[in-house]
Design a protein around this motif. Structure first.
Motif, PDB file in Angstrom:
ATOM      1  N   ILE A  87       0.359  -1.103   0.154  1.00 49.19           N
ATOM      2  CA  ILE A  87       0.084   0.424   0.142  1.00 49.19           C
ATOM      3  C   ILE A  87       0.741   1.172   0.336  1.00 49.19           C
ATOM      4  CG2 ILE A  87      -1.707   1.597   1.694  1.00 49.19           C
ATOM      5  CD1 ILE A  87      -2.709  -1.160   2.588  1.00 49.19           C
ATOM      6  N   ASP A  88       0.307   2.036  -0.915  1.00 47.50           N
ATOM      7  CA  ASP A  88       0.714   3.170  -0.870  1.00 47.50           C
ATOM      8  C   ASP A  88       0.393   3.791  -0.110  1.00 47.50           C
ATOM      9  OD1 ASP A  88       2.207   5.940  -1.541  1.00 47.50           O
ATOM     10  OD2 ASP A  88       2.563   5.784  -3.856  1.00 47.50           O
ATOM     11  N   LYS A  89       1.035   4.938   1.280  1.00 49.24           N
ATOM     12  CA  LYS A  89       0.491   5.448   2.037  1.00 49.24           C
ATOM     13  C   LYS A  89       0.173   7.058   1.795  1.00 49.24           C
ATOM     14  CE  LYS A  89       2.145   2.483   6.566  1.00 49.24           C
ATOM     15  NZ  LYS A  89       3.435   2.638   6.913  1.00 49.24           N
ATOM     16  N   GLU A  90       1.192   7.346   0.524  1.00 53.30           N
ATOM     17  CA  GLU A  90       0.567   8.488   0.235  1.00 53.30           C
ATOM     18  C   GLU A  90      -0.623   8.920  -0.662  1.00 53.30           C
ATOM     19  OE1 GLU A  90       3.349  11.248   1.109  1.00 53.30           O
ATOM     20  OE2 GLU A  90       4.008  10.420   2.365  1.00 53.30           O
ATOM     21  N   LYS A  91      -0.690   8.199  -0.991  1.00 57.59           N
ATOM     22  CA  LYS A  91      -2.151   7.724  -2.163  1.00 57.59           C
ATOM     23  C   LYS A  91      -3.275   6.837  -1.393  1.00 57.59           C
ATOM     24  CE  LYS A  91       0.430   6.329  -6.907  1.00 57.59           C
ATOM     25  NZ  LYS A  91      -0.056   5.458  -7.881  1.00 57.59           N
ATOM     26  N   CYS A  92      -3.063   6.213  -0.023  1.00 51.70           N
ATOM     27  CA  CYS A  92      -4.029   5.676   0.118  1.00 51.70           C
ATOM     28  C   CYS A  92      -5.208   7.265   0.804  1.00 51.70           C
ATOM     29  CB  CYS A  92      -3.620   4.955   1.240  1.00 51.70           C
ATOM     30  SG  CYS A  92      -5.324   4.492   2.287  1.00 51.70           S
ATOM     31  N   ILE A  93      -6.364   6.783   0.187  1.00 45.91           N
ATOM     32  CA  ILE A  93      -7.208   7.476   1.171  1.00 45.91           C
ATOM     33  C   ILE A  93      -8.279   7.432   2.477  1.00 45.91           C
ATOM     34  CG2 ILE A  93      -7.557   9.039  -0.625  1.00 45.91           C
ATOM     35  CD1 ILE A  93     -10.521   7.492  -1.560  1.00 45.91           C
ATOM     36  N   LYS A  94      -7.465   5.588   2.930  1.00 41.48           N
ATOM     37  CA  LYS A  94      -8.667   5.379   4.389  1.00 41.48           C
ATOM     38  C   LYS A  94      -9.677   5.136   3.928  1.00 41.48           C
ATOM     39  CE  LYS A  94      -3.983   7.207   6.800  1.00 41.48           C
ATOM     40  NZ  LYS A  94      -3.995   7.739   7.831  1.00 41.48           N
ATOM     41  N   CYS A  95      -9.936   5.161   2.836  1.00 43.43           N
ATOM     42  CA  CYS A  95     -11.034   4.686   2.881  1.00 43.43           C
ATOM     43  C   CYS A  95     -11.563   2.837   3.143  1.00 43.43           C
ATOM     44  CB  CYS A  95     -11.994   4.588   1.358  1.00 43.43           C
ATOM     45  SG  CYS A  95     -11.564   3.332   0.429  1.00 43.43           S
ATOM     46  N   HIS A  96     -10.947   2.416   3.700  1.00 43.54           N
ATOM     47  CA  HIS A  96     -11.071   0.648   4.332  1.00 43.54           C
ATOM     48  C   HIS A  96     -11.942  -0.231   3.163  1.00 43.54           C
ATOM     49  CE1 HIS A  96     -10.147   1.763   7.799  1.00 43.54           C
ATOM     50  NE2 HIS A  96     -10.247   3.374   7.385  1.00 43.54           N
ATOM     51  N   THR A  97     -11.881   0.008   1.630  1.00 39.78           N
ATOM     52  CA  THR A  97     -12.756  -0.700   0.938  1.00 39.78           C
ATOM     53  C   THR A  97     -11.053  -1.842   0.760  1.00 39.78           C
ATOM     54  OG1 THR A  97     -13.036   1.003  -0.449  1.00 39.78           O
ATOM     55  CG2 THR A  97     -13.444  -0.921  -1.363  1.00 39.78           C
ATOM     56  N   CYS A  98     -10.071  -2.149   0.449  1.00 37.63           N
ATOM     57  CA  CYS A  98      -9.698  -3.189   0.595  1.00 37.63           C
ATOM     58  C   CYS A  98      -9.701  -3.794   2.018  1.00 37.63           C
ATOM     59  CB  CYS A  98      -7.981  -2.843   0.267  1.00 37.63           C
ATOM     60  SG  CYS A  98      -7.487  -1.692   1.516  1.00 37.63           S
ATOM     61  N   GLU A  99      -9.879  -3.210   2.700  1.00 35.10           N
ATOM     62  CA  GLU A  99      -9.890  -4.297   3.802  1.00 35.10           C
ATOM     63  C   GLU A  99     -10.913  -5.166   4.445  1.00 35.10           C
ATOM     64  OE1 GLU A  99      -8.692  -2.485   8.263  1.00 35.10           O
ATOM     65  OE2 GLU A  99     -10.601  -1.555   7.677  1.00 35.10           O
ATOM     66  N   SER A 100     -12.421  -4.475   3.471  1.00 31.73           N
ATOM     67  CA  SER A 100     -13.330  -4.817   3.590  1.00 31.73           C
ATOM     68  C   SER A 100     -13.212  -6.829   2.315  1.00 31.73           C
ATOM     69  CB  SER A 100     -14.502  -4.448   3.505  1.00 31.73           C
ATOM     70  OG  SER A 100     -14.453  -3.598   2.300  1.00 31.73           O
ATOM     71  N   ILE A 101     -12.780  -6.322   1.729  1.00 27.67           N
ATOM     72  CA  ILE A 101     -12.266  -7.217   0.110  1.00 27.67           C
ATOM     73  C   ILE A 101     -11.683  -8.445   0.730  1.00 27.67           C
ATOM     74  CG2 ILE A 101     -11.309  -6.066  -0.977  1.00 27.67           C
ATOM     75  CD1 ILE A 101     -13.738  -6.740  -3.258  1.00 27.67           C
ATOM     76  N   CYS A 102     -10.274  -8.033   1.379  1.00 26.95           N
ATOM     77  CA  CYS A 102      -9.879  -8.851   1.369  1.00 26.95           C
ATOM     78  C   CYS A 102     -10.322 -10.017   1.709  1.00 26.95           C
ATOM     79  CB  CYS A 102      -8.483  -8.245   2.147  1.00 26.95           C
ATOM     80  SG  CYS A 102      -6.903  -9.892   2.544  1.00 26.95           S
TER      81      CYS A 102
END
Length: 56
Positions: free
Chosen positions: A32-47
């Motif tokens: 995860i590129d922390k500079e680009k991440c908007i912390k929407c949590h989509t990836c967290e919920s889909i993993c």
């Protein structure tokens, strides 16, 4: 943060990220590129392995 012990490199998080902040690294696991991440949590919920935890 990606738990490298849980990540299976399926790419679900990469495909789900609305800002293209995730890529599969040379080891085949999500990064995860922390500079680009908007912390929407989509990836967290889909993993499917629960390998991603977004820190607010």
């Amino acid at each position: 943060m990606v738990d490298k012990e849980k990540c299976i490199g399926c790419g679900a998080c990469v495909a789900s990220c609305p800002v293209n902040a995730i890529k599969l690294g040379k080891d085949g696991q999500a990064e995860i590129d922390k500079e680009k991440c908007i912390k929407c949590h989509t990836c967290e919920s889909i993993c499917p392995m629960g390998a991603i935890k977004i820190e607010d």
